[in-house]
Design a protein around this motif. Structure first.
Motif, short mmCIF file in Angstrom:
data_model
loop_
_atom_site.label_atom_id
_atom_site.label_comp_id
_atom_site.label_asym_id
_atom_site.label_seq_id
_atom_site.Cartn_x
_atom_site.Cartn_y
_atom_site.Cartn_z
N LEU A 607 65.62 17.91 28.49
CA LEU A 607 66.33 17.25 27.45
C LEU A 607 67.62 16.94 27.75
O LEU A 607 68.45 18.13 28.05
N PRO A 608 67.99 15.70 27.31
CA PRO A 608 69.49 15.49 27.33
C PRO A 608 70.03 16.12 26.19
O PRO A 608 69.41 16.43 25.09
N ALA A 609 71.38 16.27 26.07
CA ALA A 609 72.14 16.66 24.75
C ALA A 609 71.96 15.87 23.51
O ALA A 609 71.87 14.55 23.66
N GLY A 610 71.77 16.28 22.53
CA GLY A 610 71.69 15.48 21.35
C GLY A 610 70.36 14.80 20.97
O GLY A 610 70.28 14.32 20.12
N ALA A 611 69.23 15.10 21.81
CA ALA A 611 67.96 14.84 21.55
C ALA A 611 67.38 14.97 20.12
O ALA A 611 67.64 16.29 19.75
N ARG A 630 63.80 6.97 25.17
CA ARG A 630 62.62 7.73 26.06
C ARG A 630 61.88 8.64 25.07
O ARG A 630 62.62 9.57 24.22
N PHE A 631 60.73 9.10 25.36
CA PHE A 631 60.02 9.90 24.23
C PHE A 631 59.47 11.16 25.42
O PHE A 631 59.11 10.78 26.39
N ASP A 643 59.34 13.47 30.33
CA ASP A 643 59.21 12.16 29.71
C ASP A 643 57.69 11.47 29.84
O ASP A 643 57.06 11.87 30.91
N THR A 644 57.25 10.97 28.73
CA THR A 644 55.76 10.57 28.72
C THR A 644 55.56 9.28 29.51
O THR A 644 54.55 8.85 29.60
N GLY A 645 56.94 8.70 29.86
CA GLY A 645 56.70 7.28 30.36
C GLY A 645 56.51 6.14 29.47
O GLY A 645 56.42 5.06 29.96
N ALA A 646 56.36 6.43 28.30
CA ALA A 646 56.22 5.25 27.27
C ALA A 646 57.41 4.21 27.50
O ALA A 646 58.66 4.84 27.57
N SER A 647 57.30 2.84 27.47
CA SER A 647 58.04 1.95 27.43
C SER A 647 58.11 1.13 26.16
O SER A 647 57.35 1.13 25.72
N GLY A 648 59.27 0.32 26.05
CA GLY A 648 59.08 -0.46 25.18
C GLY A 648 59.77 0.01 23.67
O GLY A 648 59.79 -0.66 22.53
N GLY A 689 52.36 10.67 22.04
CA GLY A 689 53.57 9.88 22.63
C GLY A 689 53.50 9.04 23.89
O GLY A 689 54.47 8.53 24.51
N ALA A 690 52.10 9.09 24.52
CA ALA A 690 52.01 8.59 25.80
C ALA A 690 51.84 7.02 25.67
O ALA A 690 52.34 6.30 26.64
#
Length: 782
Positions: A607-611, A630-631, A643-648, A689-690
């Motif tokens: 995870l990035p900082a601040g997620a 990103r989810f 990362d679930t890869g979900a877009s949009g 979240g997929a």
């Protein structure tokens, strides 16, 4: 209180993933009744205004939470600006108020929260002919600063007592003096008023760089003069002797008001004694409300101007216990007893503020407390916080420093013009008051000094000062969680609360947070509650843990790399309480996890900082996170995220929450950012979240939460503070988002409301929502 807000941008609907988007339909309407979870106060009250004609007609203004009218029968306050909506949220910051002495039905409020670009809108003067039950609006071509430095000065808005159709308004930012000739309906600049002020607190800080401007207006009813205070140490006071046609500097004002011990000072407030012909002016080196005086010398004084002769007299109290006078905050005169006046220090800090009282027009003064050699601190009155237990701040008396104080930031100070025994004063946290004020004079001196200088306490009969903030709910609330019978909340400035009775003020969460930022509980073991907050005094107890439903708390271990004070961020806990996940707001610190209720922490991977982190409400090893569009999902208790890869999904700020009792059921509210061109909306995932479905009806959404399902529905009620059809409001769906009902109305909008929202798990239809200045609101179906 400082805050920014999210602006609105509705994006075109789209689908992220393969699930079909539901069509929008309007659900049948329910009527709601709205109340506050009781806290009593909790924020800054910079002004209290008594009507001089009608007894018991009193108004209080707050910096971000609107204004209130006193209800004598219940001794509570009624909110008057709940109708302000999100489109004009800045109007919930009240710069000044004026109540008409000729027609008490008329009342006015100058509104606008920031003079910076934090508030996109200009200010206004609100006018009411029915004591604030309904309002008209006169919009102004400039901003006003209800939550800016100097908000306790004034009053900047005043009704002419001899011709009540005429009002004056002092403004910041170099906009000068303004006037209305039609009961506040229209306004024009007083073109021949010569000085718009020039005093700036700190030109290097955008929040403090504004010209403080024209500060207050007072009417001398003996000579018919109008006095105006200006933030200009070299030219601080003006007078008109011809009804406002012309204006002249008052001779001697700069010498009397413009400096103390080499420090520039400005005239913060004034009060007129229309029997003896005096104008009292208090000064400070700073407009307040935060700063005290310089440690090297006195920061303010009290000057008395004879309105008949023009003579100035320095009537500053000669003594302040333990330190120089830091500067004055408020001043008030007793209309029933000419020659009696009171003043307050502003941020005397340790050990307490001081109230000064004079019964001889400032020639001599007595103090609300003093030091003696034989008894330590000696007080004229006891502070009774019965009914508002949190005002002890979870502390005990420590010598001369009491847990329950006179207050701080005291700038609202008012003796009832109809009753010399009643006084109220506002602080950074509450309103205090008493109905026994004149007992002060019967007490005499607090201490006696003998020939050797020894100070001995004298016996006195104390009176009582109590809380007068019932009904004033002016806090900023940042997060909440409904456990069923218990409501846990995180509050700005006052930490947070665990309410088991919404009609009763509770003690503050024992965490030493100054501001709470996040709360959560274990779904299968709701006795385990976690929270985050910014500790007082640069402490490091950011995360707090309770294992007994919020009755007691302990601080989790500090985290290396997270400094004291701020950076509390967001906390989540697994459904079975096996793992705590904490994401500090410090963008240099990656999220961490604990498997021993906060005793030890280890870094989270992936995870990035601040997620933003949440836990699944069914499956304890499952957790979710969002950052930068990103989810992410974890299947091992947050040890690693993928990362679930979900877009949009939206790239801007979001709130996402997990549905109780349903695995992998997640809703995401996209808040949007108009300045950055980022759209908002609402998305729903039923597979962790997929893939995501865009809820096409909803534009920008601040929040989403869940409550007990309606009878016959197999899905929890969904609540959101969002835009549908361009209307920002509170909405509910009982069919998983296929249709929505607006459940608040235009009289109940609370400015910027619902940055966090949740339903009640046991009571269908009940919803709780945060506000930025009107406390913790909840609604029930009528």
């Amino acid at each position: 209180m400082q805050r920014r807000t999210f602006t609105t941008l509705s994006a075109a609907a789209f689908v992220a993933g393969a699930l079909p988007a539901p069509a929008f339909a309007q659900q049948a309407a329910d009527t709601y009744v709205w109340k506050n979870a009781v806290v009593n106060g909790g924020g800054f009250v910079p002004g209290i205004v008594f009507n001089e004609t009608e007894p018991n007609l009193i108004y209080a203004r707050t910096d971000i939470g609107g204004c209130y009218r006193w209800q004598e029968a219940t001794r509570t306050w009624k909110p008057l600006l709940d109708w302000v909506g999100r489109d004009k949220w800045g109007w919930s910051g009240v710069v000044s108020m004026a109540t008409d002495p000729v027609d008490p039905n008329r009342v006015y409020a100058a509104v606008g929260t920031y003079t910076t670009d934090w508030d996109p809108d200009n200010g206004a003067v609100l006018y009411s002919d029915n004591r604030g039950e309904t309002w008209g609006v006169a919009e102004l071509p400039f901003k006003q600063g209800g939550n800016m430095p100097g908000r306790g000065m004034g009053e900047r808005l005043a009704v002419h007592p001899a011709k009540n159709y005429e009002l004056y308004l002092g403004t910041p930012s170099g906009n000068g003096l303004w006037r209305s000739h039609d009961f506040g309906r229209t306004w024009a600049k007083v073109g021949n008023f010569p000085n718009p002020g020039n005093f700036v607190v700190d030109p290097s800080n955008p929040y403090s760089a504004d010209n403080q401007g024209v500060l207050w207006i007072e009417f001398d009813q003996i000579g018919g003069n109008i006095y105006v205070g200006v933030a200009d140490p070299a030219d601080p006071l003006y007078v008109s002797r011809d009804g406002g046609a012309t204006w002249q500097p008052v001779p001697g004002a700069a010498a009397a008001l413009g400096s103390v011990d080499g420090h520039r000072t400005i005239p913060k407030q004034a009060a007129v004694d229309n029997t003896n012909g005096y104008l009292y002016v208090i000064t400070s080196h700073d407009p307040g409300p935060y700063n005290g005086g310089p440690s090297s010398g006195r920061g303010g004084k009290i000057q008395r101007l004879s309105t008949l002769t023009g003579a100035w007299t320095d009537v500053t109290p000669p003594y302040n216990p333990g330190r120089p006078i830091p500067g004055f905050g408020g001043v008030t005169v007793d209309r029933q007893n000419p020659g009696t006046l009171m003043a307050s220090t502003c941020n005397n800090w340790g050990p307490d503020e001081v109230l000064f009282r004079s019964t001889d027009s400032g020639a001599t003064w007595s103090l609300s407390w003093d030091y003696s050699d034989d008894a330590g601190r000696v007080d004229r009155f006891d502070m009774d916080n019965t009914g508002t237990p949190w005002l002890s701040w979870n502390r005990q008396d420590d010598g001369d420093t009491y847990a329950v104080k006179h207050g701080w930031m005291i700038e609202a100070l008012a003796i009832d013009p109809h009753d010399s025994d009643r006084i109220m004063w506002g602080t950074g946290a509450t309103i205090w008051g008493t109905d026994d004020l004149t007992q002060w004079d019967a007490q005499g001196e607090l201490v006696r000094r003998d020939a050797s200088g020894q100070r001995s306490a004298l016996p006195i009969q104390k009176f009582t000062v109590g809380v007068r903030a019932e009904g004033v709910e002016e806090t900023a609330v940042l997060d909440l969680a409904a456990l069923g019978g218990t409501l846990v909340s995180a509050f700005g400035d006052i930490g947070g609360f665990v309410h088991t009775d919404l009609g009763r003020a509770e003690p503050m969460i024992r965490s030493d947070w100054s501001t709470g930022t996040s709360v959560d509980f274990a779904h299968w073991n709701p006795n385990v509650i976690v929270g985050t907050g910014n500790p007082h005094d640069n402490g490091v107890g950011h995360v707090g843990v309770s294992t007994d439903g919020g009755r007691t708390w302990r601080a989790a271990s500090p985290l290396a790399g997270v400094p004291g004070g701020g950076h509390a961020g967001v906390v989540a806990i697994a459904a079975n309480a096996s793992v705590i996940l904490w994401s500090p707001s410090d963008t240099s610190v990656t999220p961490v996890r604990s498997t021993d209720l906060g005793a030890n922490w280890s870094p989270v991977q992936g995870l990035p900082a601040g997620a933003l982190i949440r836990a699944d409400r069914v499956d304890s090893p499952i957790a979710y996170a969002f950052s930068g569009g990103r989810f992410y999902r974890s299947t091992n208790g947050g040890a690693t995220f993928t990362d679930t890869g979900a877009s949009g999904l939206p790239a801007g700020a979001v709130d996402f929450r997990v549905v109780p009792g349903r695995w992998g059921d997640v809703w995401l509210a996209g808040r949007g950012d108009e300045k950055q061109g980022i759209g908002g909306g609402m998305w729903h995932s039923q597979n962790g979240g997929a893939t995501w479905t865009r809820i096409s009806a909803i534009g920008t959404a601040l929040s989403v939460g869940f409550g007990r399902a309606a009878v016959g529905s197999g899905y929890p009620a969904v609540y959101t503070s969002a835009e549908i059809g361009g209307k920002a409001a509170i909405y509910r769906s009982t069919d998983a988002g296929s249709s929505w009902q607006r459940i608040n109305d235009d009289a109940h909008q609370w400015a910027f409301a619902g940055s966090a929202i949740t339903g009640d798990p046991q009571i269908y239809g009940r919803v709780y929502l945060t506000t930025n200045g009107r406390g913790l609101i909840y609604g029930d179906i009528a």
